[in-house]
Enzyme design. Structure first.
Site, PDB file in Angstrom:
ATOM      1  N   HIS A 306       0.999  -1.374  -0.024  1.00  0.00           N
ATOM      2  CA  HIS A 306       0.280  -0.075  -0.449  1.00  0.00           C
ATOM      3  C   HIS A 306       1.156   1.093   0.293  1.00  0.00           C
ATOM      4  CE1 HIS A 306      -3.013   2.628   1.197  1.00  0.00           C
ATOM      5  NE2 HIS A 306      -4.185   2.244   0.676  1.00  0.00           N
ATOM      6  N   ASP A 363      -7.874  -4.989  -0.013  1.00  0.00           N
ATOM      7  CA  ASP A 363      -9.009  -5.836  -0.879  1.00  0.00           C
ATOM      8  C   ASP A 363      -8.475  -7.674  -0.845  1.00  0.00           C
ATOM      9  OD1 ASP A 363      -9.985  -3.817  -2.291  1.00  0.00           O
ATOM     10  OD2 ASP A 363      -8.065  -3.641  -3.267  1.00  0.00           O
TER      11      ASP A 363
HETATM   12  N1  ACO Z   1       4.318  -7.458  -5.100  1.00  0.00           N
HETATM   13  C1  ACO Z   1       5.533  -7.343  -4.610  1.00  0.00           C
HETATM   14  N2  ACO Z   1       6.017  -6.776  -4.570  1.00  0.00           N
HETATM   15  C2  ACO Z   1       5.269  -5.923  -4.861  1.00  0.00           C
HETATM   16  C3  ACO Z   1       4.184  -5.429  -4.435  1.00  0.00           C
HETATM   17  C4  ACO Z   1       3.579  -6.413  -4.555  1.00  0.00           C
HETATM   18  N3  ACO Z   1       2.166  -6.638  -4.379  1.00  0.00           N
HETATM   19  N4  ACO Z   1       4.750  -4.139  -3.926  1.00  0.00           N
HETATM   20  C5  ACO Z   1       5.108  -3.823  -4.071  1.00  0.00           C
HETATM   21  N5  ACO Z   1       6.513  -4.476  -4.199  1.00  0.00           N
HETATM   22  C6  ACO Z   1       7.765  -4.176  -4.253  1.00  0.00           C
HETATM   23  C7  ACO Z   1       7.975  -3.654  -5.444  1.00  0.00           C
HETATM   24  O1  ACO Z   1       8.406  -4.124  -6.248  1.00  0.00           O
HETATM   25  C8  ACO Z   1       9.153  -2.515  -5.503  1.00  0.00           C
HETATM   26  O2  ACO Z   1      10.933  -2.833  -4.708  1.00  0.00           O
HETATM   27  P1  ACO Z   1      11.642  -2.724  -5.388  1.00  0.00           P
HETATM   28  O3  ACO Z   1      11.923  -1.101  -4.005  1.00  0.00           O
HETATM   29  O4  ACO Z   1      12.540  -3.821  -5.012  1.00  0.00           O
HETATM   30  O5  ACO Z   1      11.608  -1.625  -7.092  1.00  0.00           O
HETATM   31  C9  ACO Z   1       8.861  -2.094  -3.560  1.00  0.00           C
HETATM   32  O6  ACO Z   1       7.808  -2.634  -3.576  1.00  0.00           O
HETATM   33  C10 ACO Z   1       7.845  -0.402  -3.372  1.00  0.00           C
HETATM   34  O7  ACO Z   1       6.366  -0.499  -3.925  1.00  0.00           O
HETATM   35  P2  ACO Z   1       6.158   0.352  -4.936  1.00  0.00           P
HETATM   36  O8  ACO Z   1       5.145  -0.017  -6.339  1.00  0.00           O
HETATM   37  O9  ACO Z   1       7.184   1.434  -5.465  1.00  0.00           O
HETATM   38  O10 ACO Z   1       5.360   0.840  -4.558  1.00  0.00           O
HETATM   39  P3  ACO Z   1       3.868   2.006  -4.381  1.00  0.00           P
HETATM   40  O11 ACO Z   1       3.813   2.538  -2.950  1.00  0.00           O
HETATM   41  O12 ACO Z   1       4.367   3.117  -5.661  1.00  0.00           O
HETATM   42  O13 ACO Z   1       3.156   1.090  -4.810  1.00  0.00           O
HETATM   43  C11 ACO Z   1       1.002  -0.394  -4.807  1.00  0.00           C
HETATM   44  C12 ACO Z   1       1.628   1.085  -3.855  1.00  0.00           C
HETATM   45  C13 ACO Z   1       0.000   0.008  -6.527  1.00  0.00           C
HETATM   46  C14 ACO Z   1      -0.412  -0.383  -3.783  1.00  0.00           C
HETATM   47  C15 ACO Z   1       1.845  -1.348  -4.632  1.00  0.00           C
HETATM   48  O14 ACO Z   1       2.295  -2.620  -3.725  1.00  0.00           O
HETATM   49  C16 ACO Z   1       1.028  -2.959  -5.790  1.00  0.00           C
HETATM   50  O15 ACO Z   1       0.769  -3.125  -7.093  1.00  0.00           O
HETATM   51  N6  ACO Z   1       0.431  -3.931  -4.553  1.00  0.00           N
HETATM   52  C17 ACO Z   1      -0.910  -4.638  -5.171  1.00  0.00           C
HETATM   53  C18 ACO Z   1      -2.214  -3.634  -6.326  1.00  0.00           C
HETATM   54  C19 ACO Z   1      -2.801  -3.917  -5.473  1.00  0.00           C
HETATM   55  O16 ACO Z   1      -3.099  -4.684  -4.376  1.00  0.00           O
HETATM   56  N7  ACO Z   1      -3.299  -2.548  -5.571  1.00  0.00           N
HETATM   57  C20 ACO Z   1      -4.681  -2.283  -4.408  1.00  0.00           C
HETATM   58  C21 ACO Z   1      -3.586  -1.266  -3.575  1.00  0.00           C
HETATM   59  S1  ACO Z   1      -5.455  -0.734  -1.717  1.00  0.00           S
HETATM   60  C22 ACO Z   1      -6.417   0.445  -2.811  1.00  0.00           C
HETATM   61  O17 ACO Z   1      -6.148   0.783  -3.520  1.00  0.00           O
HETATM   62  C23 ACO Z   1      -7.467   0.011  -2.522  1.00  0.00           C
END
Ligand code: ACO
Length: 428
Positions: A306, A363
């Site tokens: 998140h 979610d």
């Molecule tokens: N699975 C694997 N790796 C992940 C995940 C995941 N679900 N989420 C983040 N990471 C990793 C990224 O690859 C990144 O790794 P790095 O530092 O080695 O490059 C690090 O964790 C940080 O991730 P970001 O994408 O930069 O974090 P950001 O805050 O931009 O994104 C988000 C948050 C979009 C929710 C992301 O965690 C994600 O895509 N999760 C899966 C989708 C999801 O569940 N979305 C619902 C969110 S809740 C809502 O909107 C109601």
């Protein structure tokens, strides 16, 4: 903390005020930055940018705190119902009995959706994604309620608000009934708000509607948990569209489109599809954990991570418990729930997820409840939109009442410098 911040550029020193909110969060107020320095800030994804001051929702991602108008989400989920929470979010205080009764009665007076709207929904192919249908139908409502667009007085805003709170559940129900091939019907104004939604969604044409307390309670709680989440992607969309005075329904329609994406509300559908795929693939969670960690593989563990919560998502905690007890009460054994729990356990012990502070989000478990209630998977994000409706409305109303300026970010241009026009015959 000092209430001044200083910035030095090209030997010049500039001073900016630091403002502090009621929970001691601070921000450098850069409203005068460009006028005094000729430079702007750049912050893709707005990771460090506060777009507004708001009195609606407080969240602390490090501590896992979520409060609507000062009330803890845990208390609201336990003691309040969805309509009370909607009133709280929109108007700032929990309603007393009389206020709630009037609110519900005003909503009931607006519960009719023009019959012509049925022609619009009928024109969509059966395979259309329900989020696209819902967004279009919400936009189409404008044509049938033109007086809801130009609202600047509080009274006119109130009318637009009760209208959409009345009509939106009908659109949600019609959207689901289209997916299921059922006739589009109206509700029953003698029922409670969420009970009526349940009836509109599930009543079978050849059967009497039977009240299902367990399902209604679970639905009510899920709607409360989704009701607001401060300046997320869809809410910011609603505020920015509303800032052009485009009207509430147009702003909501844009918010629904923003919510649709799999990185936002669309994740609940993506989570269930992922869990089903893992189940069909023999339930090998380790294989999918490895894929999620492999940077050359685009697969992400949906429902994990998140932007703001870096400890736990308090909504996920409540939903996990609710999923457990609902399945228990309904006597359902769902292998998908076991896979979800397995993935969560592995992730919480895995350094990749621990180091990046990736925890289950709202979610991760909500789809298991929707599935147990008989809601088709492509409808999950629509259910999220139904829950988020009061939050979007509250944020839109706050933005309008505060007379916020039109949202219009700056950019840093990185394209070509000025060059002479080349006639088509001379282009390579
Ligand atoms: N699975 C694997 N790796 C992940 C995940 C995941 N679900 N989420 C983040 N990471 C990793 C990224 O690859 C990144 O790794 P790095 O530092 O080695 O490059 C690090 O964790 C940080 O991730 P970001 O994408 O930069 O974090 P950001 O805050 O931009 O994104 C988000 C948050 C979009 C929710 C992301 O965690 C994600 O895509 N999760 C899966 C989708 C999801 O569940 N979305 C619902 C969110 S809740 C809502 O909107 C109601």
């Amino acid at each position: 903390m000092s209430n001044k911040a200083y910035l030095e550029i090209g030997g010049e020193r500039y001073e900016f005020p630091v403002i502090t909110g009621t929970e001691n969060e601070s921000a450098v107020d850069i409203k005068t930055l460009r006028a005094s320095t000729k430079i702007v800030t750049i912050d893709p994804g707005y990771k460090n940018t506060g777009s507004c001051e708001s009195a609606i929702t407080f969240l602390n991602g490090e501590k896992g705190i979520l409060r609507y108008r000062g009330y803890a989400i845990e208390e609201l989920a336990k003691h309040a119902d969805f309509l009370e929470v909607a009133y709280l979010l929109i108007f700032g205080e929990l309603p007393n009995g009389e206020q709630l009764e009037k609110f519900l009665s005003d909503i009931r007076k607006e519960s009719h959706v023009d019959e012509e709207m049925k022609k619009i929904i009928d024109a969509f192919p059966r395979t259309a994604h329900p989020m696209g249908v819902l967004s279009s139908m919400t936009s189409a409502l404008i044509a049938f309620n033109p007086s809801s667009v130009n609202v600047s007085s509080e009274e006119a805003m109130y009318h637009a608000i009760v209208r959409i709170l009345a009509k939106f559940p009908v659109l949600v129900a019609w959207t689901m009934r289209k997916v299921m091939g059922l006739p589009r019907e109206y509700g029953d104004n003698s029922l409670g708000y969420v009970e009526n939604i349940h009836k509109m969604m599930f009543r079978h044409p050849h059967e009497e509607y039977r009240k299902d307390d367990l399902a209604i309670e679970a639905l009510d709680q899920l709607l409360i948990l989704h009701a607001d989440h401060e300046q997320n992607c869809s809410t910011s969309t609603v505020r920015i569209v509303g800032s052009s005075h485009a009207g509430l329904f147009a702003s909501l329609s844009a918010g629904i489109s923003a919510l649709w994406g799999p990185l936002h509300g669309g994740a609940n559908q993506a989570v269930l599809e992922m869990l089903e795929a893992i189940n069909e693939d023999g339930g090998d969670t380790a294989k999918y954990m490895a894929k999620a960690k492999d940077k050359s593989d685009p697969f992400r563990l949906m429902g994990f991570g998140h932007r703001v919560y870096k400890n736990f998502d308090p909504r996920a905690k409540i939903i996990k418990k609710a999923a457990d007890s609902l399945l228990d009460d309904l006597g359902i054994e769902d292998p998908i729930l076991d896979i979800a729990k397995g993935l969560e356990k592995e992730a919480l012990e895995d350094p990749y997820f621990v180091d990046r502070k990736l925890y289950p989000n709202v979610d991760f478990y909500s789809g298991i409840i929707y599935r147990a209630l008989g809601i088709p998977v492509e409808m999950f994000t629509v259910m999220f939109a139904l829950g988020r409706l009061p939050g979007w409305i509250a944020q839109w109303r706050e933005m309008r009442l505060r007379n916020e300026p039109i949202g219009r970010p700056r950019q840093i241009y990185i394209g070509a410098n000025e060059r002479p026009f080349v006639p088509i015959k001379k282009r390579k």
